[in-house]
Write a protein that holds these residues in place. Sequence first.
Motif, PDB file in Angstrom:
ATOM      1  N   ALA A   1       0.527  -1.355   4.121  1.00  0.00           N
ATOM      2  CA  ALA A   1       0.625   0.107   4.162  1.00  0.00           C
ATOM      3  C   ALA A   1       0.559   0.695   2.757  1.00  0.00           C
ATOM      4  O   ALA A   1      -0.158   1.671   2.507  1.00  0.00           O
ATOM      5  CB  ALA A   1       1.926   0.521   4.859  1.00  0.00           C
ATOM      6  N   GLU A   2       1.312   0.107   1.823  1.00  0.00           N
ATOM      7  CA  GLU A   2       1.308   0.608   0.450  1.00  0.00           C
ATOM      8  C   GLU A   2      -0.086   0.499  -0.169  1.00  0.00           C
ATOM      9  O   GLU A   2      -0.491   1.348  -0.972  1.00  0.00           O
ATOM     10  CB  GLU A   2       2.304  -0.182  -0.394  1.00  0.00           C
ATOM     11  CG  GLU A   2       3.760   0.060  -0.027  1.00  0.00           C
ATOM     12  CD  GLU A   2       4.701  -0.909  -0.719  1.00  0.00           C
ATOM     13  OE1 GLU A   2       5.903  -0.608  -0.796  1.00  0.00           O
ATOM     14  OE2 GLU A   2       4.247  -1.987  -1.168  1.00  0.00           O
TER      15      GLU A   2
ATOM     16  N   PRO B   1      -3.298   4.842  -0.192  1.00  0.00           N
ATOM     17  CA  PRO B   1      -4.081   5.496  -1.252  1.00  0.00           C
ATOM     18  C   PRO B   1      -5.582   5.292  -1.115  1.00  0.00           C
ATOM     19  O   PRO B   1      -6.362   6.132  -1.559  1.00  0.00           O
ATOM     20  CB  PRO B   1      -3.543   4.879  -2.546  1.00  0.00           C
ATOM     21  CG  PRO B   1      -2.857   3.627  -2.141  1.00  0.00           C
ATOM     22  CD  PRO B   1      -2.366   3.831  -0.750  1.00  0.00           C
ATOM     23  N   GLN B   2      -6.005   4.202  -0.505  1.00  0.00           N
ATOM     24  CA  GLN B   2      -7.442   3.973  -0.348  1.00  0.00           C
ATOM     25  C   GLN B   2      -8.039   4.861   0.739  1.00  0.00           C
ATOM     26  O   GLN B   2      -9.136   5.395   0.584  1.00  0.00           O
ATOM     27  CB  GLN B   2      -7.706   2.502  -0.013  1.00  0.00           C
ATOM     28  CG  GLN B   2      -7.391   1.560  -1.157  1.00  0.00           C
ATOM     29  CD  GLN B   2      -7.868   0.157  -0.859  1.00  0.00           C
ATOM     30  OE1 GLN B   2      -9.071  -0.092  -0.766  1.00  0.00           O
ATOM     31  NE2 GLN B   2      -6.947  -0.768  -0.714  1.00  0.00           N
ATOM     32  N   ILE B   3      -7.308   5.004   1.837  1.00  0.00           N
ATOM     33  CA  ILE B   3      -7.812   5.839   2.924  1.00  0.00           C
ATOM     34  C   ILE B   3      -7.704   7.321   2.573  1.00  0.00           C
ATOM     35  O   ILE B   3      -8.553   8.126   2.957  1.00  0.00           O
ATOM     36  CB  ILE B   3      -7.043   5.519   4.221  1.00  0.00           C
ATOM     37  CG1 ILE B   3      -7.428   4.121   4.703  1.00  0.00           C
ATOM     38  CG2 ILE B   3      -7.327   6.546   5.314  1.00  0.00           C
ATOM     39  CD1 ILE B   3      -6.634   3.637   5.898  1.00  0.00           C
TER      40      ILE B   3
ATOM     41  N   ASP C   1       8.687 -13.579   7.479  1.00  0.00           N
ATOM     42  CA  ASP C   1       9.008 -12.212   7.895  1.00  0.00           C
ATOM     43  C   ASP C   1       7.750 -11.350   7.846  1.00  0.00           C
ATOM     44  O   ASP C   1       7.160 -11.175   6.774  1.00  0.00           O
ATOM     45  CB  ASP C   1      10.082 -11.637   6.967  1.00  0.00           C
ATOM     46  CG  ASP C   1      10.608 -10.297   7.434  1.00  0.00           C
ATOM     47  OD1 ASP C   1      10.042  -9.722   8.391  1.00  0.00           O
ATOM     48  OD2 ASP C   1      11.580  -9.803   6.831  1.00  0.00           O
ATOM     49  N   PRO C   2       7.313 -10.783   8.969  1.00  0.00           N
ATOM     50  CA  PRO C   2       6.098  -9.965   8.943  1.00  0.00           C
ATOM     51  C   PRO C   2       6.307  -8.577   8.336  1.00  0.00           C
ATOM     52  O   PRO C   2       5.342  -7.931   7.945  1.00  0.00           O
ATOM     53  CB  PRO C   2       5.730  -9.849  10.432  1.00  0.00           C
ATOM     54  CG  PRO C   2       7.023  -9.983  11.152  1.00  0.00           C
ATOM     55  CD  PRO C   2       7.842 -10.946  10.343  1.00  0.00           C
ATOM     56  N   LEU C   3       7.554  -8.118   8.240  1.00  0.00           N
ATOM     57  CA  LEU C   3       7.794  -6.742   7.786  1.00  0.00           C
ATOM     58  C   LEU C   3       7.338  -6.496   6.350  1.00  0.00           C
ATOM     59  O   LEU C   3       6.643  -5.505   6.080  1.00  0.00           O
ATOM     60  CB  LEU C   3       9.270  -6.395   7.959  1.00  0.00           C
ATOM     61  CG  LEU C   3       9.626  -4.910   7.790  1.00  0.00           C
ATOM     62  CD1 LEU C   3       8.908  -4.062   8.831  1.00  0.00           C
ATOM     63  CD2 LEU C   3      11.136  -4.718   7.905  1.00  0.00           C
ATOM     64  N   PRO C   4       7.676  -7.362   5.379  1.00  0.00           N
ATOM     65  CA  PRO C   4       7.182  -7.122   4.016  1.00  0.00           C
ATOM     66  C   PRO C   4       5.654  -7.182   3.925  1.00  0.00           C
ATOM     67  O   PRO C   4       5.060  -6.505   3.088  1.00  0.00           O
ATOM     68  CB  PRO C   4       7.820  -8.251   3.199  1.00  0.00           C
ATOM     69  CG  PRO C   4       8.983  -8.707   3.996  1.00  0.00           C
ATOM     70  CD  PRO C   4       8.588  -8.523   5.425  1.00  0.00           C
TER      71      PRO C   4
ATOM     72  N   TRP D   1       9.913   3.432   2.754  1.00  0.00           N
ATOM     73  CA  TRP D   1       8.964   2.717   1.898  1.00  0.00           C
ATOM     74  C   TRP D   1       8.294   3.652   0.894  1.00  0.00           C
ATOM     75  O   TRP D   1       7.417   3.220   0.143  1.00  0.00           O
ATOM     76  CB  TRP D   1       7.877   2.063   2.752  1.00  0.00           C
ATOM     77  CG  TRP D   1       8.367   1.020   3.708  1.00  0.00           C
ATOM     78  CD1 TRP D   1       9.630   0.514   3.796  1.00  0.00           C
ATOM     79  CD2 TRP D   1       7.590   0.351   4.708  1.00  0.00           C
ATOM     80  NE1 TRP D   1       9.687  -0.426   4.791  1.00  0.00           N
ATOM     81  CE2 TRP D   1       8.452  -0.552   5.373  1.00  0.00           C
ATOM     82  CE3 TRP D   1       6.253   0.427   5.105  1.00  0.00           C
ATOM     83  CZ2 TRP D   1       8.015  -1.364   6.413  1.00  0.00           C
ATOM     84  CZ3 TRP D   1       5.822  -0.388   6.137  1.00  0.00           C
ATOM     85  CH2 TRP D   1       6.698  -1.281   6.794  1.00  0.00           C
ATOM     86  N   GLY D   2       8.671   4.930   0.914  1.00  0.00           N
ATOM     87  CA  GLY D   2       8.054   5.900   0.016  1.00  0.00           C
ATOM     88  C   GLY D   2       6.752   6.465   0.539  1.00  0.00           C
ATOM     89  O   GLY D   2       5.970   7.039  -0.233  1.00  0.00           O
TER      90      GLY D   2
END
Length: 425
Positions: A83-84, A88-90, A74-77, A188-189
């Motif tokens: 993204a998670e 915060p890094q960007i 599954d590519p979604l997780p 996803w918050g």
Amino acid sequence: MDAHEVNRARAKLALFVADVFASVPRKDQRAKGDCYLRGLMLDGRRKSIQPMAERLPDGNEQNLQQFVNQSTWDPLPVRRRIAERMVPQIGPDAWAVDDVSFPKDGKMSVAVAPQYCGALGKQANCQVAVSVHAVSDTASCPLQWRLFVPEEWAHDAPRRQKTGIPPEVGHREKWRLALDTLDELAGWGLVPPVVVADAGYGQNADFRDGLSARGIGYVVAVRSDVTVHPHDARPTSPAWSGNGRRPQPRYRDKPSSVSVLAVGHGRQAFTEATWREGSRGPMRSRFLALRARPAGVRARRLAQAAATAEDGHWDGVLPEVTLLAEWPEGAEAPIDYWLSNLPADTPLAELVRLAKIRWRIEHDYRELKHGLGLDHFEGRSWAGWHHHVTLVTAAHAFLTEQRLAPKADTAGSPSTRSSTPSRTC
């Protein structure tokens, strides 16, 4: 990257893969993911499976074909973890909504159809994907993708079955896909500081209304023919004769286009603003910010629906936004326009910086396409397309991490997640 650079990064890449592909159940699948990422990052003109397998010492074309096109991972997780990890890094100043096209031959590649192709600048046979990116002046990263399914595919059972489009996936307009994606990311918050988009989205009153309804600020481009009322215009109702329905409040003066409204203030009303430092010095132009009320049948209906849903009454007043116009020195007229629902006291320099920040994803799209083979996928299936796009996103995220902190442990990696705080850019 050349072979030496790729080998030098193998240890860091292994940690990265262990983290973002942790949801992939089998060890051999994760190993193929590592191999595919190295193939994408390794120098070479073509990033389809066969040439990548030939360039890699451990490349096996059959294994990679199976991993991308037939495997059920599954590519979604994976995209969620990327993204998670990357937000915060960007430290994004905005999220950019965009779409990208993939020219194709034939009619059997998933969701391919004759439609406008941005890559070619004309109508052509292509696929189109809607994407949302976290953006700063330093870096960007795709957070999620949605493949646009044209109407002709909605009920084409043979092609849908052959390419594996899930039964629940049908035709949805691109602006709806963008809002769906923002809702998914919120689940996803992850919530955008501001959304920016080009006129393909900003022109759409439903898209702007959808952002406002979600409490999301925006700075979106519009065409010069979008109509608005001045901010101080007020709707009025004619006297009621006593017969029939009472007249509804309406703006009695016709709206003007944003170009006419901006030009009417004169060149002297525009102020110089700088939005970033370019390779040849400061990027600057002249801008004007005005308060205005977007007009048009759809804008009116949306405003009326929102007001009556809240208290059953509408006074005819259209919502107020900021119109930003750019009139460069030496130009005969303003050249670009944006609408924003940010607070009225938002400084001009901040509006300009956000309006112009989409340059970053255009810059990074060149790497995604030309450097990492985003548009080189030669498979035809729904699963294969999503697997490839996810792997390209992962390769881009890894390279972005190395650029942001080349000598530091990666934020949120297995070796640092529990012992050190996340680094932010």
